[in-house]
Design a protein around this motif. Structure first.
Motif, PDB file in Angstrom:
ATOM      1  N   PRO A   1       0.760  -1.181   0.039  1.00  0.00           N
ATOM      2  CA  PRO A   1      -0.089  -0.058   0.012  1.00  0.00           C
ATOM      3  C   PRO A   1       0.825   1.248  -0.028  1.00  0.00           C
ATOM      4  O   PRO A   1       1.952   1.414   0.662  1.00  0.00           O
ATOM      5  N   PHE A   2       0.396   2.198  -0.828  1.00  0.00           N
ATOM      6  CA  PHE A   2       1.236   3.475  -0.919  1.00  0.00           C
ATOM      7  C   PHE A   2       0.350   4.411  -1.124  1.00  0.00           C
ATOM      8  O   PHE A   2      -0.610   4.724  -1.780  1.00  0.00           O
ATOM      9  N   SER A   3       0.479   5.722  -0.026  1.00  0.00           N
ATOM     10  CA  SER A   3      -0.361   6.738   0.106  1.00  0.00           C
ATOM     11  C   SER A   3       0.486   8.214   0.171  1.00  0.00           C
ATOM     12  O   SER A   3       0.686   8.430   1.149  1.00  0.00           O
ATOM     13  N   PRO A   4       1.096   8.698  -0.723  1.00  0.00           N
ATOM     14  CA  PRO A   4       1.669   9.856  -0.962  1.00  0.00           C
ATOM     15  C   PRO A   4       0.974  10.910  -0.264  1.00  0.00           C
ATOM     16  O   PRO A   4      -0.081  11.274  -0.967  1.00  0.00           O
ATOM     17  N   ARG A   5       1.467  11.789   0.758  1.00  0.00           N
ATOM     18  CA  ARG A   5       0.755  12.863   1.134  1.00  0.00           C
ATOM     19  C   ARG A   5       1.232  14.143   0.603  1.00  0.00           C
ATOM     20  O   ARG A   5       0.827  15.027   0.801  1.00  0.00           O
ATOM     21  N   ARG A   6       2.443  14.031  -0.123  1.00  0.00           N
ATOM     22  CA  ARG A   6       3.331  14.916  -0.537  1.00  0.00           C
ATOM     23  C   ARG A   6       3.913  14.753  -1.731  1.00  0.00           C
ATOM     24  O   ARG A   6       4.306  13.403  -1.863  1.00  0.00           O
ATOM     25  N   PRO A   7       4.532  15.601  -2.638  1.00  0.00           N
ATOM     26  CA  PRO A   7       5.450  15.041  -3.728  1.00  0.00           C
ATOM     27  C   PRO A   7       6.590  14.637  -3.152  1.00  0.00           C
ATOM     28  O   PRO A   7       7.164  13.472  -4.226  1.00  0.00           O
ATOM     29  N   LYS A   8       7.279  14.813  -2.146  1.00  0.00           N
ATOM     30  CA  LYS A   8       8.404  14.394  -1.614  1.00  0.00           C
ATOM     31  C   LYS A   8       8.185  12.742  -1.384  1.00  0.00           C
ATOM     32  O   LYS A   8       9.334  11.939  -1.721  1.00  0.00           O
ATOM     33  N   ASP A   9       7.197  12.440  -0.980  1.00  0.00           N
ATOM     34  CA  ASP A   9       6.797  11.111  -0.802  1.00  0.00           C
ATOM     35  C   ASP A   9       6.817  10.103  -2.137  1.00  0.00           C
ATOM     36  O   ASP A   9       7.483   9.111  -2.224  1.00  0.00           O
ATOM     37  N   ALA A  10       6.355  10.774  -3.086  1.00  0.00           N
ATOM     38  CA  ALA A  10       6.228  10.289  -4.381  1.00  0.00           C
ATOM     39  C   ALA A  10       8.000   9.990  -5.000  1.00  0.00           C
ATOM     40  O   ALA A  10       8.173   8.943  -5.619  1.00  0.00           O
ATOM     41  N   LEU A  11       8.558  11.036  -4.817  1.00  0.00           N
ATOM     42  CA  LEU A  11       9.977  10.966  -5.302  1.00  0.00           C
ATOM     43  C   LEU A  11      10.734  10.276  -4.848  1.00  0.00           C
ATOM     44  O   LEU A  11      11.552   9.318  -5.258  1.00  0.00           O
ATOM     45  N   ASP A  12      10.559  10.008  -3.071  1.00  0.00           N
ATOM     46  CA  ASP A  12      11.364   9.019  -2.510  1.00  0.00           C
ATOM     47  C   ASP A  12      11.042   7.810  -2.993  1.00  0.00           C
ATOM     48  O   ASP A  12      12.051   6.923  -2.632  1.00  0.00           O
ATOM     49  N   ALA A  13       9.889   7.301  -3.417  1.00  0.00           N
ATOM     50  CA  ALA A  13       9.349   6.049  -3.625  1.00  0.00           C
ATOM     51  C   ALA A  13       9.677   5.644  -5.225  1.00  0.00           C
ATOM     52  O   ALA A  13       9.660   4.655  -5.707  1.00  0.00           O
ATOM     53  N   GLY A  14      10.391   6.769  -5.810  1.00  0.00           N
ATOM     54  CA  GLY A  14      10.916   6.365  -7.149  1.00  0.00           C
ATOM     55  C   GLY A  14       9.745   6.789  -8.130  1.00  0.00           C
ATOM     56  O   GLY A  14       9.921   6.186  -9.393  1.00  0.00           O
ATOM     57  N   ILE A  15       8.766   7.572  -7.925  1.00  0.00           N
ATOM     58  CA  ILE A  15       7.760   7.828  -9.001  1.00  0.00           C
ATOM     59  C   ILE A  15       8.112   9.270  -9.431  1.00  0.00           C
ATOM     60  O   ILE A  15       8.242  10.395  -8.512  1.00  0.00           O
ATOM     61  N   ILE A  16       8.257   9.412 -10.592  1.00  0.00           N
ATOM     62  CA  ILE A  16       8.848  10.670 -11.050  1.00  0.00           C
ATOM     63  C   ILE A  16       7.692  11.192 -12.346  1.00  0.00           C
ATOM     64  O   ILE A  16       7.752  10.270 -13.131  1.00  0.00           O
ATOM     65  N   VAL A  17       7.374  12.354 -12.349  1.00  0.00           N
ATOM     66  CA  VAL A  17       6.514  12.987 -13.471  1.00  0.00           C
ATOM     67  C   VAL A  17       7.347  14.008 -14.143  1.00  0.00           C
ATOM     68  O   VAL A  17       7.760  15.173 -13.688  1.00  0.00           O
ATOM     69  N   ILE A  18       7.342  13.923 -15.437  1.00  0.00           N
ATOM     70  CA  ILE A  18       8.075  14.647 -16.490  1.00  0.00           C
ATOM     71  C   ILE A  18       6.980  15.709 -17.030  1.00  0.00           C
ATOM     72  O   ILE A  18       6.356  14.935 -17.967  1.00  0.00           O
ATOM     73  N   HIS A  19       7.057  16.778 -16.800  1.00  0.00           N
ATOM     74  CA  HIS A  19       5.477  17.613 -17.219  1.00  0.00           C
ATOM     75  C   HIS A  19       6.153  18.156 -18.751  1.00  0.00           C
ATOM     76  O   HIS A  19       7.194  18.127 -19.081  1.00  0.00           O
ATOM     77  N   GLN A  20       5.206  18.645 -19.529  1.00  0.00           N
ATOM     78  CA  GLN A  20       5.331  18.968 -20.806  1.00  0.00           C
ATOM     79  C   GLN A  20       6.014  20.237 -20.710  1.00  0.00           C
ATOM     80  O   GLN A  20       6.950  20.541 -21.485  1.00  0.00           O
ATOM     81  N   GLU A  21       5.856  21.011 -19.543  1.00  0.00           N
ATOM     82  CA  GLU A  21       6.840  22.519 -19.076  1.00  0.00           C
ATOM     83  C   GLU A  21       7.814  21.960 -18.476  1.00  0.00           C
ATOM     84  O   GLU A  21       7.502  21.609 -16.943  1.00  0.00           O
ATOM     85  N   LEU A  22       9.068  21.799 -18.803  1.00  0.00           N
ATOM     86  CA  LEU A  22      10.102  21.178 -17.865  1.00  0.00           C
ATOM     87  C   LEU A  22      10.269  22.224 -16.775  1.00  0.00           C
ATOM     88  O   LEU A  22      10.026  23.472 -16.949  1.00  0.00           O
ATOM     89  N   SER A  23      11.015  21.714 -15.405  1.00  0.00           N
ATOM     90  CA  SER A  23      11.044  22.147 -14.259  1.00  0.00           C
ATOM     91  C   SER A  23      12.680  22.528 -14.277  1.00  0.00           C
ATOM     92  O   SER A  23      12.986  22.355 -12.902  1.00  0.00           O
TER      93      SER A  23
END
Length: 512
Positions: free
Chosen positions: A84-106
């Motif tokens: 079970p995975f329940s990210p409460r903030r973007p850092k949680d997802a990043l730490d879990a290895g989930i990366i979103v690359i948006h159309q407008e680069l950051s």
């Protein structure tokens, strides 16, 4: 587990080696007055590319923001490798290895490639300083993995868009990425740059990374995705192996209406010559361009990126200077040196960069629609008549079926397709007879594309002359009566409708 900066050992998959890498089950989420997602379930395996398609507003972005920890769903569960995975903030997802690359680069333009790759987890020594040697060494290793041959010390602002995108992927790998989401990754890439990106995706797939690929370009989805999920109105309509989809079936699933053909039939009668361009040149951009446009005619301007197509449109419109040549509008020679003069002559441009050149993003829909006709909606040419502006905007919303909560909605909050409709409506308010359309459907979904095609047909049937620049070959063949092909700043040839073929146009574009 990390074994040094950015290096990783294979992850344990748990007791069941067949456990799905990612599962999102029964995801629902609403905003005030809007049900964004309703009971959506998707899954992703290791080494798989899952395509997610749907019209703008279908719920794709909301679903990915839940995965990235930006939003928390009202209902539903997430599992990552069976846990079970329940990210409460973007850092949680990043730490879990989930990366979103948006159309407008950051990325940060004034920082080095290496610093951008390890942004947020830079290697530091005992006294807090950055370990530059380790940073650049590990950045070089990651750049090699994505096939980018640049120095890690290079400032990001010196890179092209495709290179910056590969830096984003390298950044994802530095986070030990298990899942990478790519949102419209090819929107600003050339064909050659797309091939580099697709090769990198293949490398990531072979390394066991799971990828979610979101795109409005169905040909790309068919080329690189293993399965495709269709979202419509916040619900997951269907998921199939890519080989089990056809383009017609995919389009119909997305828009929920039968589409006999992507390009509606047009019944226009060609009339008088409305635009005549003779020997037009703009130094350093293009030379000796000549053509005619008739009332009721849609003419394509094809060619490779950099051939000078956009520059021709902007010069006719007065946004770029002409160094020689003549422009006749309705048989009268016009010396167009500014967009205002072009509008006065009955010529309107819909630019390629809708956010940078077509819209004022912090302004409302109503203001953007009226911006080209402020003198017509003013008292004594100085006092804006608010009622007239409201009526103008309301007619635009109705005529172009713009999806918006109201005419005072900020245009930056609209979907890409609806933003494009605002740009088109702004051009229509000037009542031109000649339309210059530069990539009119770039970055919008297939349903919105069909609506734009119908609008173009309706304008031609009412006697307008339309010049369309498009990098979409099928769009040129489906929309146009003939296609002019540019190569290295010159017209290389013309292809009549009876002779239409992708091979013929590409041969002119590449070989002349």
């Amino acid at each position: 587990m990390a074994t040094g900066l950015g290096r990783k050992t294979p992850r344990k998959c748990g007791p069941d080696s067949m456990t799905r890498l990612l599962e999102m089950q029964g995801i629902s989420m609403g905003f005030p007055g809007v049900k964004a997602l309703s009971d959506v379930s998707i899954s992703l395996d290791r080494g798989e590319v899952l395509g997610i398609v749907g019209e703008n507003g279908a719920g794709k972005s909301t679903l990915m923001k839940i995965l990235a920890g930006v939003f928390r769903p009202d209902a539903g569960q997430l599992h990552l490798e069976g846990v079970p995975f329940s990210p409460r903030r973007p850092k949680d997802a990043l730490d879990a290895g989930i990366i979103v690359i948006h159309q407008e680069l950051s990325l940060i333009p004034e920082r080095s490639v290496a610093e951008n790759i390890f942004l947020g987890h830079l290697p530091r020594g005992r006294l807090g300083g950055i370990r530059r040697a380790a940073l650049n060494r590990e950045a070089s290793r990651l750049l090699a993995r994505v096939g980018l041959s640049v120095s890690p010390r290079t400032l990001v602002r010196r890179l092209g868009i495709a290179q910056q995108q590969l830096v984003e992927i390298a950044r994802a790998l530095s986070r030990e990425a298990r899942v990478i989401v790519m949102d419209e990754p090819t929107a600003t890439l050339t064909t050659a740059e797309q091939r580099i990106l697709f090769a990198t995706i293949a490398t990531l797939r072979n390394a066991g990374v799971g990828l979610v690929f979101i795109s409005h370009h169905l040909e790309e989805v068919f080329e690189i995705c293993d399965r495709v999920t269709v979202l419509r109105d916040g619900a997951a309509v269907e998921t199939r192996a890519t080989k089990d989809w056809t383009e017609d079936a995919l389009i119909q699933a997305m828009v929920n209406r039968p589409i006999e053909a992507l390009f509606p039939a047009r019944h226009a009668t060609l009339g008088e010559v409305l635009l005549q361009v003779e020997g037009l040149s703009s130094a350093g951009r293009f030379e000796d361009v000549s053509f005619e446009l008739r009332a009721g005619e849609v003419v394509g301007l094809g060619g490779l990126i950099g051939a000078g197509r956009t520059e021709v449109l902007k010069t006719i419109y007065g946004a770029l200077p002409a160094t020689k040549g003549k422009i006749h509008v309705e048989s009268r020679e016009r010396h167009i040196r500014s967009p205002r003069q072009a509008l006065s002559a009955g010529v309107a441009l819909v630019p390629e960069d809708r956010k940078g050149e077509g819209l004022v993003m912090p302004f409302s829909l109503r203001t953007n629609v009226a911006m080209s006709t402020l003198t017509k909606v003013s008292w004594l040419r100085s006092i804006l008549a608010q009622g007239r502006i409201d009526r103008l905007a309301e007619h635009a919303v109705e005529d172009l079926r713009i999806r918006t909560p109201g005419i005072r909605q900020l245009v930056r909050s609209l979907s890409g397709g609806n933003q494009q409709k605002v740009v088109l409506s702004r051009a229509l308010t000037t009542k031109p007879r000649i339309f210059l359309l530069d990539e009119p459907t770039r970055g919008i979904d297939v349903g919105a594309k069909v609506e734009v095609y119908r609008l173009i047909n309706a304008l031609a049937e009412r006697g307008a002359a339309i010049l369309v620049v498009s990098s979409d070959m099928l769009e040129l063949l489906g929309l146009c009566d003939r296609v002019l092909v540019m190569r290295t700043g010159r017209i290389a040839g013309m292809v009549a409708k009876a002779d239409f073929s992708q091979e013929r146009i590409m041969a002119l574009a590449a070989l002349g």
